[in-house]
Enzyme design. Sequence first.
Site, PDB file in Angstrom:
ATOM      1  N   GLU A   1       0.682   8.022  -3.833  1.00  0.00           N
ATOM      2  CA  GLU A   1       1.586   7.620  -2.744  1.00  0.00           C
ATOM      3  C   GLU A   1       2.833   8.497  -2.712  1.00  0.00           C
ATOM      4  O   GLU A   1       3.318   8.870  -1.638  1.00  0.00           O
ATOM      5  CB  GLU A   1       1.961   6.144  -2.890  1.00  0.00           C
ATOM      6  CG  GLU A   1       0.814   5.192  -2.619  1.00  0.00           C
ATOM      7  CD  GLU A   1       0.246   5.339  -1.220  1.00  0.00           C
ATOM      8  OE1 GLU A   1       1.025   5.321  -0.251  1.00  0.00           O
ATOM      9  OE2 GLU A   1      -0.986   5.494  -1.090  1.00  0.00           O
TER      10      GLU A   1
ATOM     11  N   HIS B   1       0.849  -1.197   0.000  1.00  0.00           N
ATOM     12  CA  HIS B   1       0.000   0.000   0.000  1.00  0.00           C
ATOM     13  C   HIS B   1       0.880   1.240   0.000  1.00  0.00           C
ATOM     14  O   HIS B   1       0.634   2.176  -0.743  1.00  0.00           O
ATOM     15  CB  HIS B   1      -0.942   0.008   1.203  1.00  0.00           C
ATOM     16  CG  HIS B   1      -1.956   1.106   1.142  1.00  0.00           C
ATOM     17  ND1 HIS B   1      -3.026   1.195   2.002  1.00  0.00           N
ATOM     18  CD2 HIS B   1      -2.069   2.193   0.332  1.00  0.00           C
ATOM     19  CE1 HIS B   1      -3.754   2.271   1.707  1.00  0.00           C
ATOM     20  NE2 HIS B   1      -3.180   2.891   0.699  1.00  0.00           N
TER      21      HIS B   1
ATOM     22  N   HIS C   1       2.929  10.919   0.464  1.00  0.00           N
ATOM     23  CA  HIS C   1       3.868  10.358   1.448  1.00  0.00           C
ATOM     24  C   HIS C   1       5.335  10.505   1.028  1.00  0.00           C
ATOM     25  O   HIS C   1       6.177  10.889   1.847  1.00  0.00           O
ATOM     26  CB  HIS C   1       3.548   8.884   1.688  1.00  0.00           C
ATOM     27  CG  HIS C   1       2.166   8.633   2.191  1.00  0.00           C
ATOM     28  ND1 HIS C   1       1.761   8.978   3.458  1.00  0.00           N
ATOM     29  CD2 HIS C   1       1.085   8.083   1.574  1.00  0.00           C
ATOM     30  CE1 HIS C   1       0.487   8.631   3.627  1.00  0.00           C
ATOM     31  NE2 HIS C   1       0.052   8.090   2.494  1.00  0.00           N
TER      32      HIS C   1
END
Length: 225
Positions: free
Chosen positions: A115, A61, A119
């Site tokens: 992502e 993930h 992040h």
Amino acid sequence: MKATLSGLLHILVLQLLLVLSASQDFDFFYFVQQWPGSYCDTKQSCCYPTTGKPASDFGIHGLWPNYNDGSYPSNCDPSSSFDPSAISDLTSSLKSNWPTLACPSSNGLKFWSHEWEKHGTCSESVFDQHGYFETTLNLKKKVDLLQILENAGIQPDGGFYSLESIKGAIRDGSGYSPGIECNVDDSGNTQLYQIYLCVDKSGSFTECPVFPNSRCSSKIEFPSF
């Protein structure tokens, strides 16, 4: 007047750099893997990638910078947009190990972009974009969660297993205590959804200083996929 304006711009640039620096000063990463059967076995269901049904294995993930108090930075550098050409050599591995199950079906680029921008940009003091994705892929190679669980007799067969036995198997197999996140299937059963392991800034596994909040029953389902 020009000197004053120049000085003001200099101060503003310094302040912006300080903000960006502070936002990237995280403590550790959560390395998060997801069981596809649990993602799909909900009322929302799922869509397979355009490349077809992923393997019956845990999929990545993300690799998420976090603080020791449980909070986390996000979207740290809007100027650092996702560049698919920077990871072209990793694309095949990303499709296999970091597949998207969101609807509508896609090739994964939107997922990886999300992502990185949410992040990955908060870890630029440690990794550039290629390093971020390469490191995450290598972490998955180091800890084979499905094999670890199956070695302990915990199979993705729709059966129910104790939460503590799952944690214990992963701790024994990886050397580190995991965080477990559950979700609920369309029948209301609690099921194994995501597994969190912690990683330090050098890209090595470490014990978690804090675990994510999750409401898991004492026995949880491990659905097939």
